[in-house]
Design an enzyme around this catalytic site. Structure first.
Site, PDB file in Angstrom:
ATOM      1  N   ARG A   1      55.350  25.591   6.256  1.00 50.41           N
ATOM      2  CA  ARG A   1      56.678  25.206   5.764  1.00 50.41           C
ATOM      3  C   ARG A   1      57.634  26.378   5.735  1.00 50.41           C
ATOM      4  O   ARG A   1      58.827  26.235   5.965  1.00 50.41           O
ATOM      5  CB  ARG A   1      56.569  24.644   4.338  1.00 50.41           C
ATOM      6  CG  ARG A   1      55.911  23.313   4.248  1.00 50.41           C
ATOM      7  CD  ARG A   1      55.575  22.977   2.828  1.00 50.41           C
ATOM      8  NE  ARG A   1      54.636  23.956   2.293  1.00 50.41           N
ATOM      9  CZ  ARG A   1      53.950  23.811   1.179  1.00 50.41           C
ATOM     10  NH1 ARG A   1      54.123  22.736   0.442  1.00 50.41           N
ATOM     11  NH2 ARG A   1      53.107  24.737   0.766  1.00 50.41           N
TER      12      ARG A   1
ATOM     13  N   HIS B   1      53.290  16.204   4.705  1.00 50.99           N
ATOM     14  CA  HIS B   1      51.981  16.043   5.373  1.00 50.99           C
ATOM     15  C   HIS B   1      52.077  14.983   6.475  1.00 50.99           C
ATOM     16  O   HIS B   1      51.561  15.158   7.580  1.00 50.99           O
ATOM     17  CB  HIS B   1      50.919  15.546   4.380  1.00 50.99           C
ATOM     18  CG  HIS B   1      50.552  16.488   3.283  1.00 50.99           C
ATOM     19  ND1 HIS B   1      50.486  16.090   1.967  1.00 50.99           N
ATOM     20  CD2 HIS B   1      50.199  17.798   3.298  1.00 50.99           C
ATOM     21  CE1 HIS B   1      50.109  17.102   1.214  1.00 50.99           C
ATOM     22  NE2 HIS B   1      49.932  18.157   1.989  1.00 50.99           N
TER      23      HIS B   1
ATOM     24  N   LYS C   1      42.308  25.282  -6.829  1.00 46.21           N
ATOM     25  CA  LYS C   1      43.172  24.280  -7.474  1.00 46.21           C
ATOM     26  C   LYS C   1      42.333  23.298  -8.280  1.00 46.21           C
ATOM     27  O   LYS C   1      41.219  22.962  -7.886  1.00 46.21           O
ATOM     28  CB  LYS C   1      43.949  23.483  -6.415  1.00 46.21           C
ATOM     29  CG  LYS C   1      44.886  24.306  -5.548  1.00 46.21           C
ATOM     30  CD  LYS C   1      45.488  23.416  -4.464  1.00 46.21           C
ATOM     31  CE  LYS C   1      46.413  24.184  -3.533  1.00 46.21           C
ATOM     32  NZ  LYS C   1      46.798  23.379  -2.363  1.00 46.21           N
TER      33      LYS C   1
ATOM     34  N   SER D   1      52.724  19.178  -2.922  1.00 42.24           N
ATOM     35  CA  SER D   1      52.033  18.269  -3.847  1.00 42.24           C
ATOM     36  C   SER D   1      52.197  18.759  -5.286  1.00 42.24           C
ATOM     37  O   SER D   1      52.362  17.963  -6.209  1.00 42.24           O
ATOM     38  CB  SER D   1      50.549  18.178  -3.498  1.00 42.24           C
ATOM     39  OG  SER D   1      50.385  17.615  -2.220  1.00 42.24           O
TER      40      SER D   1
END
Ligand code: PNS
Length: 158
Positions: A90, A17, A41, A128
């Protein structure tokens, strides 16, 4: 003056990030890192905890600030007078979700563009979710997150 909003869960912020934010800070006049809950989430840290960790990690960037985003991203972006949403990409596996969100936001928000930035290849495997899993199992996450985030992870998960 181009204002960019970089929204995300940042649960917690990691070096991938920060890499994206550093790139965005070089391109845009002002970058707002907007911490939000993602309905898909269950967060580990509260929004305020995440904001504190992000604020500490980003204090060296004079044109970057953090904020908490409640409600629709596109409403927030318009309220801030921002023209751009930044997201990191990514790998190809990120693409489908990002593509869907970008088009939904375009449909909802008209003039606002989503701007994708690719972090350094040193960080493309960091997420994460994986950082939390490794920390929870006692692994060393020191090369994936700043030291203060590592301390918070250990405090929360071990
Ligand atoms: O880091 P994440 O979890 O991939 O970030 C997802 C996030 C927070 C950017 C997304 O869930 C979001 O935009 N939430 C705000 C509510 C919203 O506008 N939802 C519709 C998105 S098309």
């Amino acid at each position: 003056m181009v204002i960019a909003v970089y929204p995300g869960s940042f649960d917690p912020i990691h070096n991938g990030h920060i890499d994206v934010i550093e790139r965005a800070a070089r391109i845009f006049d002002r970058v707002i890192v907007a911490l939000a809950n993602n309905d898909a989430k269950t967060p580990c840290f509260s929004l305020e905890e995440r904001r504190l960790m992000a604020g500490e990690a980003l204090k060296e960037f004079s044109n970057v600030e953090t904020d908490i985003l409640n409600g629709l991203l596109i409403d927030y972006v318009q309220a801030k007078g921002a023209g751009v949403v930044v997201r990191g990409l990514r790998a190809v596996s990120d693409f489908e979700y990002e593509f869907q969100m970008a088009l939904m936001n375009r449909r909802l928000g008209g003039e606002i563009e989503t701007f994708f930035l690719i972090p350094s290849e040193d960080h493309t495997f960091i997420s994460s979710r994986l950082v939390k899993e490794v920390a929870r199992l006692g692994g060393d996450v020191g090369s994936f997150v700043p030291p203060h985030v590592e301390r918070e992870l250990i405090k929360k998960l071990l």
